[in-house]
Design an enzyme around this catalytic site. Structure first.
Site, PDB file in Angstrom:
ATOM      1  N   ARG A 212      58.263  94.374  74.069  1.00 33.43           N
ATOM      2  CA  ARG A 212      56.935  94.804  73.613  1.00 33.43           C
ATOM      3  C   ARG A 212      56.002  93.600  73.535  1.00 33.43           C
ATOM      4  O   ARG A 212      56.119  92.785  72.627  1.00 33.43           O
ATOM      5  CB  ARG A 212      57.032  95.475  72.243  1.00 33.43           C
ATOM      6  CG  ARG A 212      57.754  96.805  72.257  1.00 33.43           C
ATOM      7  CD  ARG A 212      57.627  97.467  70.891  1.00 33.43           C
ATOM      8  NE  ARG A 212      58.196  98.804  70.891  1.00 33.43           N
ATOM      9  CZ  ARG A 212      58.050  99.673  69.892  1.00 33.43           C
ATOM     10  NH1 ARG A 212      57.342  99.325  68.819  1.00 33.43           N
ATOM     11  NH2 ARG A 212      58.589 100.863  69.952  1.00 33.43           N
TER      12      ARG A 212
ATOM     13  N   ASP B 207      52.506  91.525  72.922  1.00 36.82           N
ATOM     14  CA  ASP B 207      51.433  91.590  71.937  1.00 36.82           C
ATOM     15  C   ASP B 207      50.077  91.775  72.608  1.00 36.82           C
ATOM     16  O   ASP B 207      49.940  91.660  73.823  1.00 36.82           O
ATOM     17  CB  ASP B 207      51.406  90.313  71.098  1.00 36.82           C
ATOM     18  CG  ASP B 207      52.606  90.174  70.182  1.00 36.82           C
ATOM     19  OD1 ASP B 207      53.204  91.201  69.834  1.00 36.82           O
ATOM     20  OD2 ASP B 207      52.944  89.027  69.829  1.00 36.82           O
TER      21      ASP B 207
ATOM     22  N   TYR C 169      59.427  84.311  80.207  1.00 35.42           N
ATOM     23  CA  TYR C 169      57.977  84.229  80.074  1.00 35.42           C
ATOM     24  C   TYR C 169      57.476  82.913  80.669  1.00 35.42           C
ATOM     25  O   TYR C 169      58.211  81.920  80.747  1.00 35.42           O
ATOM     26  CB  TYR C 169      57.561  84.261  78.601  1.00 35.42           C
ATOM     27  CG  TYR C 169      57.611  85.613  77.946  1.00 35.42           C
ATOM     28  CD1 TYR C 169      56.465  86.396  77.833  1.00 35.42           C
ATOM     29  CD2 TYR C 169      58.790  86.109  77.399  1.00 35.42           C
ATOM     30  CE1 TYR C 169      56.499  87.646  77.209  1.00 35.42           C
ATOM     31  CE2 TYR C 169      58.832  87.354  76.778  1.00 35.42           C
ATOM     32  CZ  TYR C 169      57.679  88.107  76.689  1.00 35.42           C
ATOM     33  OH  TYR C 169      57.723  89.329  76.073  1.00 35.42           O
TER      34      TYR C 169
ATOM     35  N   ARG D 290      54.799  81.968  71.507  1.00 41.21           N
ATOM     36  CA  ARG D 290      53.501  81.329  71.212  1.00 41.21           C
ATOM     37  C   ARG D 290      53.621  80.277  70.118  1.00 41.21           C
ATOM     38  O   ARG D 290      52.896  79.284  70.111  1.00 41.21           O
ATOM     39  CB  ARG D 290      52.477  82.398  70.875  1.00 41.21           C
ATOM     40  CG  ARG D 290      52.116  83.272  72.081  1.00 41.21           C
ATOM     41  CD  ARG D 290      51.461  84.582  71.674  1.00 41.21           C
ATOM     42  NE  ARG D 290      50.274  84.354  70.879  1.00 41.21           N
ATOM     43  CZ  ARG D 290      49.717  85.280  70.100  1.00 41.21           C
ATOM     44  NH1 ARG D 290      50.265  86.491  69.998  1.00 41.21           N
ATOM     45  NH2 ARG D 290      48.621  85.009  69.424  1.00 41.21           N
TER      46      ARG D 290
END
Length: 282
Positions: A55, A57, A118, A206
């Site tokens: 999921r 953001d 990522y 992040r």
């Protein structure tokens, strides 16, 4: 009887409030695809709910997202040949479904995954970001030492409790196995961080990038991110960087015959050596 269909998805996250459908009626990737699927399959009020590998953001992009949806046999048989083209005609331009195939037995987009990869893209060019890349690259207005960032990254690899780099969620574990964290400056000057783990907790990527940026620009030594990790508490100096530099690039799965076993394993409670149980994998 139903058929489990595996979907390959990409999207520009700039205009979305994340992946997951929101009660407040905000625009999300899940809602756009589920609504398009309902229309093209002529299912009336029936919503075929998607299960996703990760999921993302609000503002985060994806080029290799994976989801699954369970469709009645007759719906799949009637639409399988033209499903991609019909979805392309209904979906907005910032989200695409590239693949729709019958999943192998035991496949679960979330729990069968063995890793998610990522990329986070940064430029430290004094003039800022190329306007054509502004929605996908973060500008950091200090020169970055990529070698120092890579030295710091090596101290974060392996299985750890990443509580210091995660936004806590009630009942969810923060134990993860960070399989890869490396940074490379390309010929265009853009620094790309590759981050791969078995799973990620909320804000983990992040936050990790935020810590590495503090090392790269000289505000902290290379051993600082590992010390923060070991403390297992949020450090106010670790900034959660903006989402637009982050893209989900790929999700990895085991061989077909191992999918069901992986799905069962991923649901187990995780612990660290000498630690107590922790709930849930993802």
């Amino acid at each position: 009887m139903v058929v489990r269909v595996r979907l390959g998805i990409s999207y520009d996250g700039s205009g979305f409030a994340g992946w997951a459908r929101q009660k407040e009626g905000q625009r999300t990737v899940q809602q756009e695809i589920e609504d398009a699927l309902r229309i093209v399959t002529r299912s009336g009020g029936t919503v075929y709910e998607l299960t996703v590998a990760g999921r993302t953001d609000s503002g985060v992009h994806a080029r290799g997202q994976v989801a699954h949806v369970d469709l009645p046999d007759e719906v799949w048989a009637a639409h399988r040949e033209k499903l991609l083209k019909r979805l392309a005609g209904r979906l907005p331009a910032d989200v695409r479904v590239w693949e729709a195939t019958e999943a192998a037995p035991g496949f679960d987009a979330r729990f069968s995954a063995v890793w998610r990869r990522y990329a986070y893209r940064i430029t430290d060019h004094p003039s800022g970001v190329d306007p054509l890349l502004r929605g996908h690259v973060l500008w950091h207005d200090w020169p970055l030492d990529v070698d120092a960032m890579n030295e710091a990254a090596r101290g974060l690899l392996g299985e750890h409790d990443f509580a210091a780099y995660c936004k806590r969620r009630e009942g969810a574990t923060t134990i993860r196995t960070l399989q890869e964290l490396s940074l490379l400056r390309g010929g265009d000057g853009i620094v790309t961080a590759t981050v791969r783990a078995d799973a990620f907790c909320h804000n983990m990527v992040r936050s990790l990038i935020g810590a590495l940026l503090f090392v790269g620009d000289g505000h902290r030594p290379p051993d600082w991110p590992a010390k923060v990790l070991a403390a297992r508490v949020r450090d106010s100096a670790v900034h959660v960087v903006r989402p637009h530099g982050l893209t989900l690039e790929e999700v990895g799965y085991p061989a077909d015959e191992l999918l069901a076993a992986r799905s069962r394993q991923a649901r187990n409670r995780r612990t660290l050596p000498g630690g107590g149980p922790a709930a849930g994998c993802c």
